[in-house]
Scaffold this motif. Structure first.
Motif, short mmCIF file in Angstrom:
data_model
loop_
_atom_site.label_atom_id
_atom_site.label_comp_id
_atom_site.label_asym_id
_atom_site.label_seq_id
_atom_site.Cartn_x
_atom_site.Cartn_y
_atom_site.Cartn_z
N LEU A 93 15.46 2.43 -5.72
CA LEU A 93 14.24 2.20 -6.25
C LEU A 93 13.65 1.09 -6.85
O LEU A 93 12.50 0.47 -6.64
N LEU B 42 2.62 8.81 -8.46
CA LEU B 42 3.65 8.35 -9.35
C LEU B 42 4.06 9.06 -10.57
O LEU B 42 5.22 9.01 -11.18
N GLY C 112 10.25 -0.70 -5.02
CA GLY C 112 9.31 -1.24 -5.83
C GLY C 112 8.96 -2.59 -5.54
O GLY C 112 7.77 -3.06 -5.55
N ILE D 142 4.23 3.67 -2.88
CA ILE D 142 3.79 2.27 -2.48
C ILE D 142 3.02 2.37 -0.97
O ILE D 142 2.74 1.32 -0.63
N SER E 112 3.91 -0.81 -8.65
CA SER E 112 5.17 -1.13 -8.03
C SER E 112 6.15 -1.67 -9.34
O SER E 112 7.23 -1.31 -9.28
N SER F 86 8.51 7.83 -4.44
CA SER F 86 8.35 6.38 -4.54
C SER F 86 7.75 5.64 -3.42
O SER F 86 6.82 4.81 -3.28
N GLU G 7 6.14 -0.99 -12.40
CA GLU G 7 6.32 0.18 -13.38
C GLU G 7 7.67 1.04 -12.65
O GLU G 7 8.39 1.24 -13.43
N LEU G 8 7.45 1.09 -11.30
CA LEU G 8 8.53 1.54 -10.67
C LEU G 8 9.87 0.81 -10.86
O LEU G 8 11.01 1.38 -11.14
N MET G 9 9.54 -0.43 -10.63
CA MET G 9 10.87 -1.16 -10.90
C MET G 9 11.55 -1.25 -12.45
O MET G 9 12.71 -1.00 -12.59
N MET H 138 5.58 -4.23 -4.12
CA MET H 138 4.84 -5.31 -4.87
C MET H 138 4.58 -6.54 -3.99
O MET H 138 3.46 -7.06 -4.05
N ARG I 54 -1.87 -1.37 -7.45
CA ARG I 54 -0.71 -0.83 -6.73
C ARG I 54 0.57 -1.71 -7.09
O ARG I 54 1.43 -1.14 -7.24
N ASN J 138 11.36 1.50 -14.42
CA ASN J 138 12.06 2.53 -14.39
C ASN J 138 13.14 2.51 -13.69
O ASN J 138 14.28 3.36 -14.23
#
Lengths: 203, 187
Positions: free
Chosen positions: B99, A48, B103, A36, B119, A32, B121-123, B107, B115, B125
């Motif tokens: 995570l 991703l 994210g 970023i 970010s 991750s 989407e990462l949050m 962001m 991007r 998850n």
């Protein structure tokens, strides 16, 4: 059923569970950070997929088989595909993403002031602060874990709850998806030039 | 003798690190209220690990290391150091918090709109990990956390579709995806 018992035995072994957890989570964290901070946006879109795969492994470790597979199908295939297609359509190579360079000097060559330097570390401050807030909240709570195991047929429990108790949110989710579908098509549709209607023009 | 002091970036960063360290130590001293340092050491070990990691990161940046490497190693180090002696549930929740923080950092930091969506989407998850860990450890009989995770998955899919459509539409109008140049609503 035998497959499931294998997973269950594997997960209930504490040492194996801990080792797998740390392996997968370190993998996920590094990936991750790669998402970023990779200079190339398309490559970070593909990294991703790795993050989502690792998180789906964590779901398997937590005995959520249905969600692990749904994660792979929806996130790792669906959303990443949409992201990569959007990247191809917006052509990110034409502009350089300069947000990840350490900038020791400003544009005109003079060394930047300490306040500008503080502004550069602002995002890091936001990230550290959010992690520390959430972590403090987690640590200060004493979680009472019920010692039971997740029932072997948790997919059945999930399906029953989804169609009886939670049937209304389920239907609303379908309406939400329909609205998002129509909205996305409307937004992304290429605008035609408005046709000029010519009426009553005689030679 | 001019007043123009030669600014050395390394020294500036080390000075920041020192100020930060003094602040944390002073805070801990305030909390310990005259008791021994052992007390602060045992009760606020998390904070100490955190302070050491931040100071190490700042010093490493001043030495010229690249920031992704520092973030990755710092995140992994903090995560392992904080959760090595914890319960399993707290481990999962800490991973989720980490995570989420990564994210959020991405962001705020990144300037490419796509991007930023990644970010987010990462949050989402990270939140899903949270809910499923709760489903396993707190409510294993009827796994409600997994149910909520399914709804979050749905909303994430909708959000990705609409967000990327908006990015495409903005790109078509302004031919850029730089967040700093999105000023369509300004006049």
């Amino acid at each position: 059923m035998e497959q499931y018992m294998m997973l269950h035995d594997y997960v209930s072994n504490a040492a194996a569970e801990t080792a797998l957890f740390y392996l997968i989570s370190i993998f996920a964290i590094i990936m991750s950070v790669g998402v970023i901070s990779d200079r190339n946006v398309i490559r970070s879109g593909f990294i991703l997929i790795g993050v989502f795969g690792a998180i789906s492994g964590l779901f398997l470790l937590l005995q959520a088989q249905f969600l692990a597979l749904a994660q792979v199908m929806i996130y790792a295939v669906g959303i990443t595909l949409v992201v990569v297609i959007a990247l191809m359509l917006t052509n990110p190579r034409s502009e350089k993403d300069t947000s990840y360079e350490n900038e020791p000097v400003s544009k005109d060559g003079s060394p930047i002031s300490p306040f500008q330097r503080l502004r550069l570390i602002g995002p890091a401050f936001v990230g550290i602060l959010s992690f520390f807030t959430i972590y403090t909240a987690i640590r200060s709570e004493s979680w009472i874990a019920s010692g039971e195991q997740v029932s072997p047929d948790n997919v059945r429990v999930l399906g029953t709850a989804l169609t009886t108790t939670y049937s209304l949110p389920f239907e609303f989710a379908s309406v939400l998806l329909l609205a998002a579908l129509i909205g996305a098509i409307m937004l992304a549709k290429a605008e035609r030039p408005t046709p000029v209607i010519e009426i009553g023009i005689d030679e | 003798m001019s007043l123009q002091v030669q600014k050395n970036p390394i020294m500036v960063n080390v000075a920041y690190a020192g100020i930060l360290f003094v602040c944390v130590c002073g805070f801990l001293g305030l909390l310990s209220n005259g008791k021994t340092t052992d007390w602060a050491m045992t009760n606020f070990l998390d904070l100490w690990i955190f302070a050491v990691a931040i100071v190490g990161g700042v010093v490493a940046i001043s030495m010229g290391a690249r920031s992704p490497f520092i973030i990755a190693s710092g995140a992994v180090g903090i995560f392992v150091a904080l959760t090595a002696t914890q319960d399993t549930l707290v481990r999962y929740l800490s991973l989720s918090a980490l995570l989420f923080a990564i994210g959020m950092y991405g962001m705020v930091k990144s300037r490419n709109a796509v991007r930023v969506l990644m970010s987010i989407e990462l949050m989402l998850n990270a939140v899903n990990i949270n809910l499923i860990a709760f489903a396993k450890f707190i409510d294993p009989a009827e796994v409600k956390g997994q149910l909520f995770a399914i709804f979050i998955l749905t909303v994430a899919a909708a959000e990705a579709a609409v967000g990327l459509a908006i990015v495409l539409s903005v790109y078509r109008n302004t031919s850029t995806v730089d967040m700093n140049k999105f000023d369509l609503l300004k006049w």
